[in-house]
Scaffold this motif. Structure first.
Motif, PDB file in Angstrom:
ATOM      1  N   LEU A 193       0.829  -1.203   0.000  1.00 40.47           N
ATOM      2  CA  LEU A 193       0.000   0.000   0.000  1.00 40.47           C
ATOM      3  C   LEU A 193       0.868   1.259   0.000  1.00 40.47           C
ATOM      4  N   ALA A 194       1.906   1.269   0.795  1.00 42.94           N
ATOM      5  CA  ALA A 194       2.813   2.424   0.813  1.00 42.94           C
ATOM      6  C   ALA A 194       3.418   2.647  -0.573  1.00 42.94           C
ATOM      7  N   SER A 195       3.804   1.562  -1.230  1.00 38.97           N
ATOM      8  CA  SER A 195       4.402   1.698  -2.564  1.00 38.97           C
ATOM      9  C   SER A 195       3.377   2.171  -3.593  1.00 38.97           C
ATOM     10  N   VAL A 196       2.119   1.812  -3.403  1.00 40.57           N
ATOM     11  CA  VAL A 196       1.056   2.301  -4.294  1.00 40.57           C
ATOM     12  C   VAL A 196       0.893   3.812  -4.136  1.00 40.57           C
ATOM     13  N   THR A 220       9.401  -9.398  -6.576  1.00 37.26           N
ATOM     14  CA  THR A 220       9.386 -10.236  -7.780  1.00 37.26           C
ATOM     15  C   THR A 220       8.205  -9.869  -8.675  1.00 37.26           C
ATOM     16  N   HIS A 221       7.053  -9.637  -8.069  1.00 32.36           N
ATOM     17  CA  HIS A 221       5.880  -9.234  -8.848  1.00 32.36           C
ATOM     18  C   HIS A 221       6.150  -7.934  -9.605  1.00 32.36           C
ATOM     19  N   MET A 222       6.711  -6.948  -8.919  1.00 31.46           N
ATOM     20  CA  MET A 222       6.987  -5.667  -9.589  1.00 31.46           C
ATOM     21  C   MET A 222       8.019  -5.841 -10.698  1.00 31.46           C
ATOM     22  N   LEU A 223       8.997  -6.682 -10.482  1.00 34.55           N
ATOM     23  CA  LEU A 223      10.008  -6.929 -11.521  1.00 34.55           C
ATOM     24  C   LEU A 223       9.387  -7.550 -12.766  1.00 34.55           C
ATOM     25  N   SER A 224       8.273  -8.244 -12.604  1.00 36.00           N
ATOM     26  CA  SER A 224       7.624  -8.898 -13.747  1.00 36.00           C
ATOM     27  C   SER A 224       6.704  -7.961 -14.526  1.00 36.00           C
ATOM     28  N   GLN A 225       6.457  -6.787 -13.995  1.00 30.49           N
ATOM     29  CA  GLN A 225       5.517  -5.861 -14.635  1.00 30.49           C
ATOM     30  C   GLN A 225       6.177  -5.111 -15.788  1.00 30.49           C
ATOM     31  N   ASP A 226       5.474  -5.042 -16.911  1.00 28.19           N
ATOM     32  CA  ASP A 226       6.015  -4.364 -18.092  1.00 28.19           C
ATOM     33  C   ASP A 226       5.320  -3.037 -18.387  1.00 28.19           C
ATOM     34  N   GLY A 227       4.416  -2.625 -17.499  1.00 27.88           N
ATOM     35  CA  GLY A 227       3.698  -1.365 -17.707  1.00 27.88           C
ATOM     36  C   GLY A 227       2.364  -1.543 -18.400  1.00 27.88           C
ATOM     37  N   VAL A 281       3.168   5.934  -3.601  1.00 27.89           N
ATOM     38  CA  VAL A 281       4.233   6.538  -4.411  1.00 27.89           C
ATOM     39  C   VAL A 281       3.940   6.355  -5.895  1.00 27.89           C
ATOM     40  N   HIS A 282       3.510   5.166  -6.293  1.00 29.10           N
ATOM     41  CA  HIS A 282       3.180   4.899  -7.696  1.00 29.10           C
ATOM     42  C   HIS A 282       2.179   5.940  -8.214  1.00 29.10           C
ATOM     43  N   GLU A 283       1.114   6.167  -7.466  1.00 33.79           N
ATOM     44  CA  GLU A 283       0.090   7.121  -7.917  1.00 33.79           C
ATOM     45  C   GLU A 283       0.610   8.558  -7.883  1.00 33.79           C
ATOM     46  N   THR A 284       1.484   8.862  -6.941  1.00 31.96           N
ATOM     47  CA  THR A 284       2.074  10.208  -6.904  1.00 31.96           C
ATOM     48  C   THR A 284       2.921  10.459  -8.149  1.00 31.96           C
ATOM     49  N   VAL A 285       3.582   9.430  -8.649  1.00 29.47           N
ATOM     50  CA  VAL A 285       4.340   9.576  -9.900  1.00 29.47           C
ATOM     51  C   VAL A 285       3.414  10.051 -11.007  1.00 29.47           C
ATOM     52  N   HIS A 286       2.209   9.515 -11.060  1.00 33.07           N
ATOM     53  CA  HIS A 286       1.272   9.955 -12.096  1.00 33.07           C
ATOM     54  C   HIS A 286       0.890  11.423 -11.914  1.00 33.07           C
ATOM     55  N   PHE A 287       0.762  11.898 -10.670  1.00 26.18           N
ATOM     56  CA  PHE A 287       0.501  13.327 -10.456  1.00 26.18           C
ATOM     57  C   PHE A 287       1.677  14.165 -10.943  1.00 26.18           C
ATOM     58  N   TRP A 288       2.876  13.701 -10.673  1.00 21.35           N
ATOM     59  CA  TRP A 288       4.067  14.407 -11.159  1.00 21.35           C
ATOM     60  C   TRP A 288       4.054  14.466 -12.683  1.00 21.35           C
ATOM     61  N   GLN A 289       3.792  13.338 -13.328  1.00 18.45           N
ATOM     62  CA  GLN A 289       3.730  13.298 -14.794  1.00 18.45           C
ATOM     63  C   GLN A 289       2.665  14.263 -15.315  1.00 18.45           C
ATOM     64  N   ASN A 326       6.093   2.286 -12.050  1.00 21.49           N
ATOM     65  CA  ASN A 326       6.527   0.976 -11.535  1.00 21.49           C
ATOM     66  C   ASN A 326       7.967   1.012 -11.040  1.00 21.49           C
ATOM     67  N   GLU A 327       8.834   1.740 -11.740  1.00 24.16           N
ATOM     68  CA  GLU A 327      10.233   1.844 -11.315  1.00 24.16           C
ATOM     69  C   GLU A 327      10.333   2.469  -9.926  1.00 24.16           C
ATOM     70  N   CYS A 328       9.562   3.516  -9.694  1.00 25.80           N
ATOM     71  CA  CYS A 328       9.578   4.155  -8.375  1.00 25.80           C
ATOM     72  C   CYS A 328       8.951   3.242  -7.330  1.00 25.80           C
ATOM     73  N   GLN A 329       7.885   2.554  -7.707  1.00 23.21           N
ATOM     74  CA  GLN A 329       7.240   1.635  -6.774  1.00 23.21           C
ATOM     75  C   GLN A 329       8.195   0.528  -6.368  1.00 23.21           C
ATOM     76  N   LEU A 330       8.936   0.003  -7.323  1.00 19.32           N
ATOM     77  CA  LEU A 330       9.917  -1.040  -7.023  1.00 19.32           C
ATOM     78  C   LEU A 330      11.005  -0.516  -6.079  1.00 19.32           C
ATOM     79  N   ALA A 331      11.478   0.681  -6.326  1.00 17.05           N
ATOM     80  CA  ALA A 331      12.496   1.274  -5.451  1.00 17.05           C
ATOM     81  C   ALA A 331      11.970   1.398  -4.026  1.00 17.05           C
TER      82      ALA A 331
END
Length: 151
Positions: free
Chosen positions: A75-78, A123-130, A80-88, A105-110
């Motif tokens: 949830l915490a990583s989500v 591992t799940h995030m590493l498998s995501q291609d966007g 950040v993921h959604e905040t990246v979209h606000f930045w974009q 996804n890159e930021c979420q993985l970090a």
């Protein structure tokens, strides 16, 4: 600036959301502070909703029940993921689809790594291609995809 947790009982129990969201924000502040500090600049709200995502019109990170029910690290990583979209979006180059999702996804993985998330989440995030948002497989992330998603 800050992040405000908005509650209602329509989608997620208010007390549970407040408690878990604050716990996740505290985790980010302690272990992924660079992302936490960056998130604070966007003055967003976290709120319960039918579907998770970045709601640009309302300045809200919408969280659905299934996303809420995931682990604290997820949830915490989500957040950040959604905040990246606000930045974009606010930088003027958001275009819904694979490129935007890969960057988020890159930021979420970090963040997952900084929070020492379970290996399965990493591992799940590493498998995501966007392409996870293109649920109907037409090559375009659109309104139909949003309507059929269950997260």
């Amino acid at each position: 600036m800050s992040i405000i947790v908005v509650t209602n009982n329509q989608y997620i129990n208010s007390d549970s959301l407040q408690t878990k969201a604050n716990r996740c924000l505290d985790m980010l502040m302690a272990d992924a502070n660079q992302f936490y500090s960056w998130m604070m600049r966007y003055d967003l709200r976290i709120r319960p909703a039918a579907r998770s995502g970045a709601n640009f019109q309302d300045g809200a990170i919408d969280i659905d029940q299934s996303t809420f029910d995931a682990s604290d690290t997820w949830l915490a990583s989500v957040f950040v993921h959604e905040t990246v979209h606000f930045w974009q979006y606010r930088a003027g180059y958001y275009e819904a689809g694979t490129v935007a999702e890969r960057q988020a996804n890159e930021c979420q993985l970090a963040v997952l790594r900084l929070l020492r998330a379970p290996q399965g989440e990493i591992t799940h995030m590493l498998s995501q291609d966007g392409g996870h948002a293109d649920l109907n497989g037409d090559g375009v992330y659109g309104w139909r995809d949003y309507q059929i998603r269950n997260y």
